[in-house]
Design a protein around this motif. Structure first.
Motif, PDB file in Angstrom:
ATOM      1  N   ARG A 171     -13.116   2.348   0.331  1.00  0.00           N
ATOM      2  CA  ARG A 171     -12.985   2.670  -1.248  1.00  0.00           C
ATOM      3  C   ARG A 171     -11.947   3.800  -1.242  1.00  0.00           C
ATOM      4  O   ARG A 171     -11.371   3.437  -2.305  1.00  0.00           O
ATOM      5  N   ASP A 172     -12.461   4.429  -1.200  1.00  0.00           N
ATOM      6  CA  ASP A 172     -11.320   5.839  -0.463  1.00  0.00           C
ATOM      7  C   ASP A 172     -10.402   5.442   0.016  1.00  0.00           C
ATOM      8  O   ASP A 172      -9.103   6.716   0.296  1.00  0.00           O
ATOM      9  N   GLY A 173      -9.550   4.247   0.423  1.00  0.00           N
ATOM     10  CA  GLY A 173      -8.308   3.419   1.313  1.00  0.00           C
ATOM     11  C   GLY A 173      -8.813   3.722   2.659  1.00  0.00           C
ATOM     12  O   GLY A 173     -10.027   3.333   2.729  1.00  0.00           O
ATOM     13  N   VAL A 174      -7.597   3.393   3.741  1.00  0.00           N
ATOM     14  CA  VAL A 174      -7.805   3.283   5.072  1.00  0.00           C
ATOM     15  C   VAL A 174      -8.800   4.544   5.575  1.00  0.00           C
ATOM     16  O   VAL A 174      -9.102   5.358   6.050  1.00  0.00           O
ATOM     17  N   SER A 198       0.517  -1.008  -0.198  1.00  0.00           N
ATOM     18  CA  SER A 198      -0.437   0.195   0.558  1.00  0.00           C
ATOM     19  C   SER A 198       0.709   1.373   0.309  1.00  0.00           C
ATOM     20  O   SER A 198       0.568   2.122  -0.396  1.00  0.00           O
ATOM     21  N   ALA A 199       2.230   1.199   0.438  1.00  0.00           N
ATOM     22  CA  ALA A 199       2.986   2.596   0.338  1.00  0.00           C
ATOM     23  C   ALA A 199       3.990   2.486  -0.680  1.00  0.00           C
ATOM     24  O   ALA A 199       4.909   3.365  -1.161  1.00  0.00           O
ATOM     25  N   ILE A 200       3.638   1.387  -1.303  1.00  0.00           N
ATOM     26  CA  ILE A 200       4.121   1.169  -2.997  1.00  0.00           C
ATOM     27  C   ILE A 200       3.822   1.576  -3.733  1.00  0.00           C
ATOM     28  O   ILE A 200       3.618   2.420  -4.602  1.00  0.00           O
ATOM     29  N   SER A 201       3.258  -0.229  -4.847  1.00  0.00           N
ATOM     30  CA  SER A 201       3.050   0.065  -5.957  1.00  0.00           C
ATOM     31  C   SER A 201       0.927   0.638  -5.907  1.00  0.00           C
ATOM     32  O   SER A 201       0.715   1.023  -6.646  1.00  0.00           O
ATOM     33  N   TRP A 202       0.276   0.790  -4.632  1.00  0.00           N
ATOM     34  CA  TRP A 202      -1.172   1.476  -4.668  1.00  0.00           C
ATOM     35  C   TRP A 202      -0.958   2.881  -4.220  1.00  0.00           C
ATOM     36  O   TRP A 202      -1.991   2.594  -5.088  1.00  0.00           O
ATOM     37  N   ASP A 227      -0.167   8.846   3.250  1.00  0.00           N
ATOM     38  CA  ASP A 227      -1.616   9.059   2.251  1.00  0.00           C
ATOM     39  C   ASP A 227      -2.554   8.331   2.772  1.00  0.00           C
ATOM     40  O   ASP A 227      -2.390   7.751   3.077  1.00  0.00           O
ATOM     41  N   LYS A 228      -3.564   9.129   2.467  1.00  0.00           N
ATOM     42  CA  LYS A 228      -4.574   8.039   3.593  1.00  0.00           C
ATOM     43  C   LYS A 228      -4.671   6.975   2.643  1.00  0.00           C
ATOM     44  O   LYS A 228      -5.952   5.651   2.747  1.00  0.00           O
ATOM     45  N   ARG A 229      -4.282   6.186   1.391  1.00  0.00           N
ATOM     46  CA  ARG A 229      -4.462   4.941   0.537  1.00  0.00           C
ATOM     47  C   ARG A 229      -2.737   4.466   1.311  1.00  0.00           C
ATOM     48  O   ARG A 229      -3.572   2.756   0.627  1.00  0.00           O
ATOM     49  N   ILE A 254       0.433   4.187  -6.929  1.00  0.00           N
ATOM     50  CA  ILE A 254       1.090   4.112  -8.617  1.00  0.00           C
ATOM     51  C   ILE A 254      -0.095   4.196  -9.217  1.00  0.00           C
ATOM     52  O   ILE A 254      -1.138   3.412  -9.160  1.00  0.00           O
ATOM     53  N   PRO A 255      -0.825   5.784  -9.477  1.00  0.00           N
ATOM     54  CA  PRO A 255      -2.366   5.417 -10.479  1.00  0.00           C
ATOM     55  C   PRO A 255      -2.514   4.327 -11.770  1.00  0.00           C
ATOM     56  O   PRO A 255      -3.474   3.421 -12.194  1.00  0.00           O
ATOM     57  N   ASP A 256      -1.250   4.134 -12.332  1.00  0.00           N
ATOM     58  CA  ASP A 256      -1.400   3.166 -13.347  1.00  0.00           C
ATOM     59  C   ASP A 256      -1.047   1.716 -13.520  1.00  0.00           C
ATOM     60  O   ASP A 256      -1.851   1.020 -13.613  1.00  0.00           O
ATOM     61  N   ALA A 257      -0.714   1.352 -12.378  1.00  0.00           N
ATOM     62  CA  ALA A 257       0.047   0.185 -11.598  1.00  0.00           C
ATOM     63  C   ALA A 257      -1.860  -0.024 -11.138  1.00  0.00           C
ATOM     64  O   ALA A 257      -1.713  -0.714 -11.079  1.00  0.00           O
ATOM     65  N   SER A 258      -2.760   0.865 -10.283  1.00  0.00           N
ATOM     66  CA  SER A 258      -4.243   0.329  -9.239  1.00  0.00           C
ATOM     67  C   SER A 258      -4.794   0.805 -10.271  1.00  0.00           C
ATOM     68  O   SER A 258      -4.609   2.105  -8.724  1.00  0.00           O
ATOM     69  N   PRO A 259      -5.670   1.094 -11.681  1.00  0.00           N
ATOM     70  CA  PRO A 259      -6.454   1.978 -11.040  1.00  0.00           C
ATOM     71  C   PRO A 259      -7.658   2.195 -10.377  1.00  0.00           C
ATOM     72  O   PRO A 259      -8.096   3.268 -10.747  1.00  0.00           O
ATOM     73  N   THR A 260      -8.178   1.362  -9.979  1.00  0.00           N
ATOM     74  CA  THR A 260      -9.035   1.495  -8.995  1.00  0.00           C
ATOM     75  C   THR A 260      -8.502   1.039  -7.668  1.00  0.00           C
ATOM     76  O   THR A 260      -7.796  -0.214  -7.420  1.00  0.00           O
ATOM     77  N   GLN A 261      -9.088   1.253  -6.651  1.00  0.00           N
ATOM     78  CA  GLN A 261      -8.784   0.714  -5.538  1.00  0.00           C
ATOM     79  C   GLN A 261      -9.225  -1.160  -4.671  1.00  0.00           C
ATOM     80  O   GLN A 261      -9.997  -1.487  -5.855  1.00  0.00           O
ATOM     81  N   PRO A 262      -8.432  -1.738  -4.594  1.00  0.00           N
ATOM     82  CA  PRO A 262      -8.888  -2.893  -4.273  1.00  0.00           C
ATOM     83  C   PRO A 262      -9.607  -3.060  -2.901  1.00  0.00           C
ATOM     84  O   PRO A 262      -9.552  -2.920  -1.614  1.00  0.00           O
ATOM     85  N   TYR A 263     -10.412  -2.819  -3.426  1.00  0.00           N
ATOM     86  CA  TYR A 263     -11.439  -2.787  -2.510  1.00  0.00           C
ATOM     87  C   TYR A 263     -13.275  -3.501  -2.876  1.00  0.00           C
ATOM     88  O   TYR A 263     -13.450  -3.149  -3.587  1.00  0.00           O
ATOM     89  N   SER A 264     -12.793  -4.631  -1.970  1.00  0.00           N
ATOM     90  CA  SER A 264     -13.873  -5.819  -2.618  1.00  0.00           C
ATOM     91  C   SER A 264     -15.497  -5.981  -0.290  1.00  0.00           C
ATOM     92  O   SER A 264     -14.601  -6.595  -0.542  1.00  0.00           O
TER      93      SER A 264
END
Length: 441
Positions: free
Chosen positions: A121-124, A71-75, A170-172, A77-87
């Motif tokens: 949906r918006d992060g932590v 979450s502090a690295i690849s999450w 960051d909140k993500r 990067i917008p291109d690497a994770s266009p949508t937040q991993p929220y399920s």
């Protein structure tokens, strides 16, 4: 690290919070009542019909683990994770808009920790860490996100300088994910213990390509020993008596690394590790001309080949192995041997733990032989509302002469599918009727 409990809520088919408890002897106590190895179960076996949520439970565990790593690295990067991993659980309108809940209850040494977070949906949304330095819980930090992040720090645990650095997250991203890369933070030990203690395997989805990649990854980490690999194949009675390497097809540099001659920082690339894997040779019992290539081995042999080194490493390091569909391509007796490796303290000397999903109900009937207790047998089932629930065999009345497997098949514990041959019969009849009336091609 010893895993005491893992809890998850509002994740995929899991709506209400469920807890996989590997320390039932601890009860409601805050302080460890005995040494970790004496109160933790080395095995948790999870049963249930297809679609009951078993895999979702393990995926929740992996998601929480990956969130600390990524979450502090690849999450970020917008291109690497266009949508937040929220399920979230989507079959309930209110739950679908709420964050998912994840919490680890664990020990480092003989200190107990409780770490968790909620992710929306918006992060932590929330994040917390508590520990038991003596007898009672003490807060490490509590983080809440409204419009701006608010972190309530324990000043005796985190210095003010570190607080200033960590306040900027960051909140993500999880605070623990940031701490994982901060050598000055006491949180780094907690983060590192969590992320380094888990290995995840999904044997049901382990294609030949993935098996090769998995074994190559193990080789790449310098855990490669042909003699040990040969012994592991013999232990499973695969018919393979020796594993060797076709060295003529391996570059000198690669041979030097895997043979331990390059003691510096030289490592194998992904392609080099896969090259080694593809050029393994297997000598079978049966006399001359009995050497086979990797592609000529059976699915069961390849599954064991790609799994056994990781199993051995888990036992040596005292970590946690999480396996989806342990019984995929593996013989009943081999599955029993794997379980015994964890329940036998003379083998499992570092108190490694095994969490696995299986449909093999004979494990329930042979609990005593495998040194399993009712507390180690878990069931998942899904309600008519699509909600997954988790419960233990220990939740049911105990019977000294109980035929547990028979009781399970008689639906006394639930967690069985309701199959309908009538539907298949109707579909087959419908096709026959169409054929008779000339409606088929």
């Amino acid at each position: 690290m010893g895993l005491l409990r893992f809890s998850v809520g509002n994740f995929r088919s899991i709506k209400d919070i469920v807890t996989l408890d590997l320390s039932p002897k601890l009860g409601d106590a805050s302080k460890l009542t005995r040494l970790t190895k004496e109160i933790t179960e080395p095995v948790a076996a999870i049963f249930g019909p297809n679609g009951s949520g078993k895999s979702n439970l393990l995926e929740a565990l992996q998601f929480a683990h990956d969130a600390i790593v990524q979450s502090a690295i690849s999450w970020q990067i917008p291109d690497a994770s266009p949508t937040q991993p929220y399920s979230p659980f989507k079959l309930n309108k209110e739950a679908a808009s709420q964050p998912s809940f994840f919490e680890f209850d664990f020990t480092i040494g003989e200190t107990r920790y409780l770490y968790g977070f909620t992710y929306g949906r918006d992060g932590v949304v929330e994040e917390w860490l508590s520990y038991v330095p003596k007898r009672r819980w003490s807060s490490g930090f509590i983080r809440n996100h409204t419009k701006t992040p608010e972190i309530d720090w324990n000043g005796s645990y985190i210095t003010k300088d570190l607080q200033k650095n960590l306040d900027k997250i960051d909140k993500r991203e999880l605070l623990l994910s940031t701490a994982l890369r901060n050598n000055d933070s006491p949180l780094q030990e907690v983060a590192h213990s969590l992320v380094s203690s888990f290995t995840f395997l999904s044997l049901g989805r382990l294609t030949l390509e993935n098996q090769i990649r998995q074994l190559a990854s193990f080789i790449q980490k310098n855990h490669f020993d042909l003699d040990e690999l040969s012994l592991l194949m013999q232990a499973a009675d695969t018919g393979v008596k020796a594993v060797s390497l076709d060295e003529e097809k391996i570059p000198t540099r690669v041979l030097r690394i895997i043979n331990g001659f390059d003691t510096g920082k030289a490592t194998l690339s992904n392609d080099e590790a896969e090259l080694v894997t593809h050029n393994l040779e297997f000598t079978h019992d049966g006399g001359k001309n009995s050497t086979f290539k990797l592609s000529e081995e059976s699915a069961g042999t390849l599954t064991w080949l790609s799994t056994a080194p990781i199993l051995l490493q888990t036992l040596r390091e005292g970590t946690i192995l999480v396996v989806d569909e342990l019984d995929s391509n593996l013989h009943q007796k081999l599955i029993e041997m794997i379980i015994t490796c964890f329940t036998d303290s003379t083998i499992n000397q570092h108190r490694a733990q095994l969490i696995f999903i299986t449909h093999n109900t004979s494990i329930i009937e042979h609990m005593d032989d495998l040194s399993l207790s009712t507390e180690t047998i878990w069931f998942m089932e899904k309600s008519q509302n699509g909600e997954s629930s988790l419960f233990s065999l220990a939740d049911f009345p105990k019977h000294s002469d109980a035929h547990y497997e028979y009781r399970y098949w008689e639906r006394q514990y639930g967690a069985l599918p309701y199959l309908s041959t009538a539907i298949l019969r109707g579909l087959a009849d419908a096709h026959l009727q169409k054929s008779e009336h000339g409606f088929t091609d």
